[in-house]
Write an enzyme that holds these catalytic residues in place. Structure first.
Site, short mmCIF file in Angstrom:
data_model
loop_
_atom_site.label_atom_id
_atom_site.label_comp_id
_atom_site.label_asym_id
_atom_site.label_seq_id
_atom_site.Cartn_x
_atom_site.Cartn_y
_atom_site.Cartn_z
N ASP A 212 42.59 19.33 22.54
CA ASP A 212 41.33 19.84 22.00
C ASP A 212 41.20 21.31 22.39
O ASP A 212 41.05 21.65 23.57
CB ASP A 212 40.18 19.00 22.60
N HIS A 213 41.23 22.17 21.39
CA HIS A 213 41.26 23.61 21.66
C HIS A 213 39.94 24.12 22.25
O HIS A 213 39.87 25.25 22.73
CB HIS A 213 41.59 24.37 20.37
#
Ligand code: CAO
Length: 555
Positions: free
Chosen positions: A527-528
């Site tokens: 998850d950036h």
């Protein structure tokens, strides 16, 4: 500079009220009239304003405390000339004759009777936020009919008569003033005692015009709310538990207050809760019920909420024979979850390879030894799979890079100090993710054994909820099947997932020559919002080092 004790002003008929919200803390600079605390009775809540501008030096009340007129709320170091004499009781000159009945006793009547808004003090144009009765209801005298609210107080307005409600003249959203017609009752009976109708003086309204240097400006700032002294029934139970200013704040932001979880005393919703809810919705971490109702279905149908063109409707039978089968429950549930996770998480996948030549040799020899021992009755046979080693290696990597073992909670990242690993299991009913708890405390043999048991239960549809929840990280292994790399979807609220495919012998350059090595393809999706690409590359590299030399797990 003078120290000023700010006291609870005249609050009318109330004997004692409960402090339900602290709006300032020591060190805060407060303005005169700024709300300091919210207090509440069973019929009204009101904010108590500061009589003086200055810096808060000491809080004298805590959440849950009972206060009454004259109780010291806090001590303020008054700013310059604005300081009021500390000795002057805040409400000393309170003008509001709060206890005085404002709706006089009406004579008994049998015909229609009009119920009007009683004296509500300085309030003007207060909003009706709740209607508690409907035509046809039998109303008792003093029963609360509606709740009104200003930006500083909310209160219930009682009926002056008993009778059957024929007509209601207001609705939620209307604004009312003293004397406005509220309702028409029939078969009415006058209230025996004078009705002590709600009386409210806005805490800040009167002081607004008072000059800062006025010797006793505080008196007119008296907050004064008197609810019916002995009004039975009626409550604001249908309303979210929040102070008027918080409700106003929520209205301004368009936040559905009923969906906000309160963190205050007795679940009271605070301004911070409304802010956190707004942030969660804006960041995509949460949805309002209205948004959820519009969300696309598991199959990807809909999509209008995302501004997408409609899902193609095709008559497949036109092109050849077809068979239609409804999806099973598990597929529908996992489909909806996968769709949400795919849409809402800004996910990126890093691919890498790990050299597992030595580890695979160790695994094979361990299994042979186990088999031999089992045949001689020394122990039960446990087949160790590559996935069990991967779980152990991932725990070591998660410990080194804790953000991969976290979850997003609004603007905060929650780091978990436990390592429960989920693994995707292919079952006849669809994809399931059993969870092995406390993998940091278990050896590879125990993990292998638990994994075998959980996978069996998953295939038989016997997994309990506790066996499918609480994972901090998930591994999806297609190693037993094939493939090279893939892009697994993160299992929210986790922030990363490792996909593993089938290991193959490959020629690897060792600096002098190509040598055959068993290479395991790794695909890490992250998850950036929480993790950066560099961290993901490091995680994979570290994982690769461990898998190529498992002794590193001990380091
Ligand atoms: N490379 C090469 N061979 C592998 C391997 C890998 N990465 N991983 C497993 N294998 C081999 C095993 O050694 C075993 O071979 P042997 O029988 O000769 O020993 C064979 O493949 C089968 O292994 P397995 O799949 O039964 O065992 P596992 O521990 O690897 O996996 C489980 C268990 C439950 C994860 C697996 O059965 C499963 O369901 N996998 C599918 C997961 C899935 O669907 N993921 C996709 C999710 S996204 O839709």
């Amino acid at each position: 500079m003078a120290l000023v004790e700010v006291q609870v002003p005249d609050i009318g008929d109330f004997d004692e009220v409960t402090v339900i919200e602290l709006m300032v803390k020591v060190g805060d600079t407060v303005k005169a009239e700024q709300s300091l605390i919210t207090v509440e009775s069973d019929k009204a809540s009101m904010e108590i304003p500061s009589s003086t501008a200055g810096v808060v030096k000491e809080m004298r009340v805590a959440l849950g405390d009972k206060v009454k007129q004259g109780s010291v709320v806090l001590v303020v170091e008054a700013a310059g000339a604005a300081a009021a004499p500390a000795a002057a009781p805040v409400a000393a000159a309170s003008p509001a004759p709060l206890a005085a009945p404002v709706v006089a006793a009406a004579p008994a009547a049998s015909g229609p009777v009009q119920v009007h808004v009683p004296n509500i003090g300085d309030f003007k144009d207060v909003a009706v936020i709740e209607v508690m009765v409907k035509p046809g209801d039998t109303i008792k005298a003093e029963q609360s009919l509606i709740t009104v609210e200003s930006d500083k107080a909310s209160m219930e307005i009682p009926s002056s008569h008993a009778g059957v409600l024929k007509e209601l003249k207001v609705k939620v959203g209307d604004t009312v003033n003293i004397g406005d017609l509220l309702a028409i009752l029939e078969g009415t009976v006058a209230v025996a005692a004078p009705v002590a109708a709600a009386v409210a003086a806005a805490p800040a309204a009167a002081v607004a015009a008072a000059p800062a240097a006025s010797p006793a400006p505080v008196a007119s700032a008296a907050a004064a709310v008197a609810a019916p002294a002995h009004a039975p029934g009626g409550s604001t139970a249908g309303l979210p538990h929040a102070s008027p200013s918080v409700r106003k704040f929520a209205r301004e932001l368009g936040v559905p207050l009923a969906e906000v979880k309160g963190s205050g005393l007795k679940g009271r919703i605070t301004e911070a809760d409304v802010q956190a809810f707004t942030q969660a919705v804006m960041s995509g971490a949460a949805q309002t019920k209205a948004q959820a109702a519009k969300a696309p279905a598991a199959s990807g149908g809909g999509g209008a909420a995302l501004g997408l063109i409609p899902w193609p409707k095709v008559d497949f039978a036109k092109f050849g024979p077809i068979e239609r089968k409804e999806m099973g429950r598990i597929k529908k549930i996992s489909g909806a979850n996968l769709l949400r996770n795919a849409i809402m998480i800004p996910a990126v996948t890093n691919h890498d390879d790990a050299d597992i030549t030595d580890l695979e040799a160790f695994r094979v020899s361990t299994n042979l030894e186990n088999e031999k021992a089992a045949k001689s009755g020394i122990n039960a046979s446990v087949k160790v799979t590559m996935l069990a080693f991967l779980i152990k290696a991932c725990v070591a990597a998660l410990k080194k890079y804790p953000e991969f073992n976290s979850s997003l909670d609004g603007d905060a990242i929650v780091y978990k100090n436990y390592w429960h690993i989920g693994f995707a299991a292919d079952t006849p009913n669809g994809l399931m993710v059993p969870v092995i708890r406390d993998c940091d405390k278990k050896g590879v043999l125990q993990i292998s054994q638990e994994m075998g048991e959980l996978a069996k239960k998953a295939r038989e549809g016997k997994l309990g909820p506790a066996e499918m929840t609480g994972a901090t990280f998930t591994i999806s292994s297609l190693g037993g099947i094939g493939g090279k790399y893939f892009t697994p979807i993160i299992n929210a609220p986790e922030v990363a997932i490792l996909g593993v495919c089938k290991s193959t012998m490959e020629p690897v350059w060792d600096g002098k020559q190509f040598v055959p090595r068993l290479m395991l393809p790794l695909s890490l999706t992250w998850d950036h919002r929480v993790i950066d690409g560099a961290a993901a590359a490091r995680f994979n590299a570290f994982l690769g080092q461990i898998l190529s030399d498992f002794r590193r797990v001990l380091l």
